[in-house]
Design an enzyme around this catalytic site. Sequence first.
Site, mmCIF file in Angstrom:
data_model
loop_
_atom_site.group_PDB
_atom_site.id
_atom_site.type_symbol
_atom_site.label_atom_id
_atom_site.label_comp_id
_atom_site.label_asym_id
_atom_site.label_seq_id
_atom_site.Cartn_x
_atom_site.Cartn_y
_atom_site.Cartn_z
ATOM 1 N N LYS A 127 28.805 26.938 17.121
ATOM 2 C CA LYS A 127 28.857 26.623 18.552
ATOM 3 C C LYS A 127 29.927 27.538 19.124
ATOM 4 C CE LYS A 127 28.025 24.076 22.271
ATOM 5 N NZ LYS A 127 26.707 23.986 22.917
ATOM 6 N N HIS A 132 20.399 15.965 22.467
ATOM 7 C CA HIS A 132 21.006 17.258 22.747
ATOM 8 C C HIS A 132 22.478 17.122 23.122
ATOM 9 C CE1 HIS A 132 20.923 21.514 23.932
ATOM 10 N NE2 HIS A 132 21.743 21.144 24.902
ATOM 11 N N HIS A 143 28.046 17.740 22.796
ATOM 12 C CA HIS A 143 29.163 17.662 23.733
ATOM 13 C C HIS A 143 29.848 16.305 23.687
ATOM 14 C CE1 HIS A 143 28.078 21.514 25.488
ATOM 15 N NE2 HIS A 143 26.829 21.098 25.575
#
Length: 293
Positions: A218, A156, A172
């Site tokens: 995103k 993730h 990220h």
Amino acid sequence: MIESDRELSATVQEIWDSDVNRLKPGKDYRISLQGKAGDTMSCNDSNDGAGLPLFTFVDENIFKKETFFAFISLLDNYESATGEPEIVTPEELAENHRFLDAIIQTPTMKIAHRYLVEKQLSPPDESEFKEQLYRIWFELYARRGSNRPDSSGFEHVFVGETRRGRTVIGFHNWIQLYLQEKLGHIDYKGYSVTAHSPQPDENKHILALQFSWKNGIKPKGSIFIGVSPEFEFALYTLCFLTSPNERVKVQFSLYDVEIVCYHYNQKHISTTYPVLLRYRNPQADSTGNPSEV
């Protein structure tokens, strides 16, 4: 700032100072911020604030270093769509362990381990600490809407996932962003700012941005840029284990940062990422405190 935050910030500063593999902006990499992204959930955003890629240059020699090389080997091990069960092959299992073996030997992770042992949050034995890291980051669990193990903290946060083919969740990490942009899979839409956040800076190491990936958007993500994999692992693991809260404020270098860190069943990382609160002037003011810029 409460005392525990000061203590944690001092440790994060140590970790930052020890990150010898961190790239230097303007020298080892360059980015082009261009314009502000629009407020949208669509990939076909007419308000796209960036017609060019985010990264204009990265010295890829850094990717030959052991922790970077081991990290990059993990990025193709996952099925990005949530709901699709993950199958971990023996080769992928070995790659996971190789990566952990590499980062545990770095000064950044040794500092984090020392702090966690002092707080009785991690075992002093290195092999047991590695097992703890594996559970936090690599053990699979079922993300929301799935009844089968389809996700992990590592996937993730560092690789990224897609939900219903329309929304990008997680993602990220700057290395994954750069590599996917280089392959033409990322369309950088521009930087993101709010009324309370500082203007982005191409020479700083934290950026909020918008991009599309695999036909999903995103709408707003936040990442460190140019730091090593071991720095992020050390920082996020510290925040996960030291705080029952979902947001931890730390100060280091020029940055006041809030680390968002959501737990999954108190065993795994659900998501974690940095939110820049302000830059601080490296020249202290008359009170001895760094001044805001």
